[in-house]
Design a protein around this motif. Structure first.
Motif, PDB file in Angstrom:
ATOM      1  N   PRO A   1       0.837  -1.211   0.000  1.00  0.00           N
ATOM      2  CA  PRO A   1       0.000   0.000   0.000  1.00  0.00           C
ATOM      3  C   PRO A   1       0.866   1.252   0.000  1.00  0.00           C
ATOM      4  CG  PRO A   1       0.132  -0.904   2.204  1.00  0.00           C
ATOM      5  CD  PRO A   1       0.849  -1.877   1.313  1.00  0.00           C
ATOM      6  N   ASP A   2       0.372   2.312  -0.637  1.00  0.00           N
ATOM      7  CA  ASP A   2       1.144   3.558  -0.629  1.00  0.00           C
ATOM      8  C   ASP A   2       0.835   4.358   0.637  1.00  0.00           C
ATOM      9  OD1 ASP A   2      -1.250   5.028  -1.024  1.00  0.00           O
ATOM     10  OD2 ASP A   2      -1.038   4.921  -3.199  1.00  0.00           O
ATOM     11  N   ALA A   3       1.522   5.468   0.796  1.00  0.00           N
ATOM     12  CA  ALA A   3       1.391   6.276   2.008  1.00  0.00           C
ATOM     13  C   ALA A   3      -0.023   6.803   2.196  1.00  0.00           C
ATOM     14  CB  ALA A   3       2.391   7.428   1.968  1.00  0.00           C
ATOM     15  N   GLY A   4      -0.692   7.162   1.100  1.00  0.00           N
ATOM     16  CA  GLY A   4      -2.050   7.669   1.197  1.00  0.00           C
ATOM     17  C   GLY A   4      -3.010   6.622   1.731  1.00  0.00           C
ATOM     18  N   VAL A   5      -2.863   5.380   1.283  1.00  0.00           N
ATOM     19  CA  VAL A   5      -3.700   4.280   1.771  1.00  0.00           C
ATOM     20  C   VAL A   5      -3.511   4.104   3.273  1.00  0.00           C
ATOM     21  CG1 VAL A   5      -4.017   1.772   1.719  1.00  0.00           C
ATOM     22  CG2 VAL A   5      -3.793   3.041  -0.430  1.00  0.00           C
ATOM     23  N   LEU A   6      -2.268   4.078   3.694  1.00  0.00           N
ATOM     24  CA  LEU A   6      -1.987   3.859   5.112  1.00  0.00           C
ATOM     25  C   LEU A   6      -2.483   5.012   5.970  1.00  0.00           C
ATOM     26  CD1 LEU A   6       1.587   2.321   4.864  1.00  0.00           C
ATOM     27  CD2 LEU A   6      -0.585   1.136   5.202  1.00  0.00           C
TER      28      LEU A   6
ATOM     29  N   THR B   1      -5.198   4.028   8.799  1.00  0.00           N
ATOM     30  CA  THR B   1      -4.808   4.142  10.205  1.00  0.00           C
ATOM     31  C   THR B   1      -5.573   5.238  10.939  1.00  0.00           C
ATOM     32  OG1 THR B   1      -2.940   5.570   9.576  1.00  0.00           O
ATOM     33  CG2 THR B   1      -2.491   3.202   9.832  1.00  0.00           C
ATOM     34  N   ALA B   2      -6.316   6.057  10.212  1.00  0.00           N
ATOM     35  CA  ALA B   2      -7.183   7.038  10.865  1.00  0.00           C
ATOM     36  C   ALA B   2      -8.343   6.345  11.580  1.00  0.00           C
ATOM     37  CB  ALA B   2      -7.722   8.035   9.837  1.00  0.00           C
ATOM     38  N   ASN B   3      -8.628   5.103  11.177  1.00  0.00           N
ATOM     39  CA  ASN B   3      -9.654   4.300  11.842  1.00  0.00           C
ATOM     40  C   ASN B   3      -8.962   3.486  12.941  1.00  0.00           C
ATOM     41  OD1 ASN B   3     -11.167   1.819  12.442  1.00  0.00           O
ATOM     42  ND2 ASN B   3     -12.554   2.449  10.806  1.00  0.00           N
TER      43      ASN B   3
ATOM     44  N   ALA C   1      -5.088  -0.641  14.669  1.00  0.00           N
ATOM     45  CA  ALA C   1      -4.645  -1.671  15.602  1.00  0.00           C
ATOM     46  C   ALA C   1      -4.309  -2.980  14.893  1.00  0.00           C
ATOM     47  CB  ALA C   1      -5.717  -1.911  16.660  1.00  0.00           C
ATOM     48  N   GLN C   2      -4.867  -3.184  13.692  1.00  0.00           N
ATOM     49  CA  GLN C   2      -4.527  -4.372  12.905  1.00  0.00           C
ATOM     50  C   GLN C   2      -3.173  -4.236  12.229  1.00  0.00           C
ATOM     51  OE1 GLN C   2      -6.286  -7.306  12.161  1.00  0.00           O
ATOM     52  NE2 GLN C   2      -7.876  -6.837  13.650  1.00  0.00           N
TER      53      GLN C   2
END
Length: 472
Positions: free
Chosen positions: A301-306, A310-312, A317-318
């Motif tokens: 995944p690219d930085a935008g995906v992460l 991760t905002a959720n 946590a996963q």
């Protein structure tokens, strides 16, 4: 399904730890409402009625740490098992601490395979009557729901296994909820009576189905979980009179360190179970979320995906190890400078992460070498269970039979279950229940814990079929 006797139902050698169900005297198939509906059955089959009675009895025995009695609950389940035809000599109860009894049933099959382990815990978290709408230790059957402490976690599975057991090892254990390894029933058993729990693989809590709009959407199968550990952070000073403030106030020092920790993010690390979870979940999401899940599933995944994922908090946590401040304690008088300030920081470490590296990064994030970072107990490594094998295939097949079109999705628990002790001992463990909940109505450990009545009966039917198929 026709009635079966022991001579007609050939079982492998088996043992069950925690949550035992014995219903070899005949288990009927689903009746009343289908597995796709949440409407409670108009009438119960004899087997469902027996399950209901076991469930109610177990629910109404208080098994909290403060005032409960796990041994009493274990004895009650022992009586149920003997009534079902198991010999008293097949059952053992171990009480390493007062009122912390653990039940193990070993029922020998034909010996063609290694044992199957069925595991469930019978302790529950605290519940205060003044906080609940109803008495948390009296089973309520209203509005299509069973409501009580333990109605889901984990007396639903424990009573289902007791009602469904065919031949396997059963162990009903104490103190899963406290997180104290020394008194934890499963940990005590594997440490002191490992010969009783050796198995080819085991079934436990940790998984379960997800409803969306009242319809089954995903059936999660837990194959991994995070490691659990806690740190105590402490800043100290000489103290003094509050009328003469100093720059070395430990409350300020600790607060600054906690703020730095709160802003720190541990590295993202993708394991096979994580990639598989997001890849298989993507078809059941829409829009950007589905695209992001697919991207994580590829492992690149690219930085935008992460950033979006991760905002959720649940997805975050996963994807990474997390450490969070959960308790603080400081000062000794309102008119005195504090001599110490302490904070409890709880960490949930990815199973493929290095605990020593996590501690190094945690200390680095706190950013003050005068703050002592002390580990309160080394985390127990818990390797992931393999994603193949007879059990996984059987779970997938039964899920399609009962809930057509619902995928089985392997998942990692961000919390902790007793499975970590067994995995660490080399026994693959799988969290799967067949019990479906709405994510927004997940009340385990919370107020007015509940489960839809029909969903509970469906889960019990699923576990019966699963145990029957695997034990043949």
């Amino acid at each position: 399904m026709r009635m079966q006797t022991r001579s007609q139902f050939s079982l492998r050698s088996a043992r069950i730890v925690l949550a035992l169900s014995l219903a070899l005297c005949g288990i009927a198939g689903m009746t009343g409402a289908s597995a796709q509906t949440s409407t409670a059955p108009a009438s119960l089959t004899p087997q469902q009625q027996r399950f209901h009675d076991i469930y109610k009895e177990l629910i109404e025995i208080n098994t909290t740490h403060s005032t409960g009695d796990n041994t009493l609950a274990a004895r009650a389940m022992e009586k149920r098992l003997i009534e079902s035809g198991f010999a008293p000599g097949d059952i053992q109860i171990f009480e390493p601490f007062p009122k912390k009894g653990n039940l193990v049933l070993r029922f020998k099959g034909n010996g063609s395979k290694k044992p199957l382990l069925l595991l469930a815990h019978i302790d529950v978290v605290e519940a205060r009557r003044e906080d609940w709408k109803t008495d948390p230790f009296k089973l309520q059957e209203t509005g299509g729901y069973f409501t009580a402490r333990g109605s889901i976690d984990d007396k639903a599975m424990a009573s289902a296994l007791v009602s469904v057991l065919g031949q396997l090892i059963l162990a009903l254990t104490a103190d899963e909820e406290r997180g104290d390894a020394l008194s934890n029933g499963a940990f005590w058993l594997i440490s002191n009576k490992p010969e009783l729990l050796q198995a080819e693989f085991g079934i436990n809590e940790g998984g379960g189905g997800e409803l969306r709009g009242g319809k089954p959407n995903l059936h999660r199968m837990q194959v991994a979980e995070k490691m659990y550990t806690t740190y105590m952070l402490e800043a100290r000073d000489v103290g003094g009179h509050s009328s003469v403030p100093t720059k070395t106030n430990p409350i300020y020092a600790l607060s600054a360190g906690l703020e730095r920790l709160g802003n720190y993010a541990f590295p993202i690390k993708l394991a096979d179970v994580t990639k598989t979870y997001f890849a298989r979940s993507a078809p059941f999401a829409t829009g950007q979320l589905a695209d992001d899940m697919r991207a994580i599933g590829t492992g690149n995944p690219d930085a935008g995906v992460l950033e979006r994922m991760t905002a959720n908090p649940a997805y975050n946590a996963q994807l990474r190890t997390t450490c969070v401040a959960t308790m603080v304690q400081a000062g000794h008088a309102e008119n005195a400078l504090p001599q110490s300030a302490k904070a409890t920081v709880n960490c949930r470490i990815l199973p493929h992460d290095d605990p020593d590296e996590v501690e190094r990064l945690l200390t680095q994030a706190v950013g003050n070498d005068k703050i002592v970072v002390r580990n309160m107990g080394k985390p127990l490594r818990s390797p992931a269970s393999p994603l193949n094998g007879d059990l996984v295939k059987t779970v997938e097949s039964l899920t399609q039979q009962m809930w057509p079109g619902v995928p089985v999705v392997p998942a990692m628990s961000t919390g902790a279950t007793d499975s970590r002790f067994l995995r660490n001992a080399g026994i693959p463990m799988y969290g799967v229940t067949g019990m479906f909940l709405e994510p927004a109505d997940a009340r385990a450990h919370g107020l007015d814990e509940r489960i839809e009545i029909q969903r509970l009966y469906d889960g019990r039917e699923f576990l019966y079929r699963l145990v029957s198929e695997v034990a043949k």
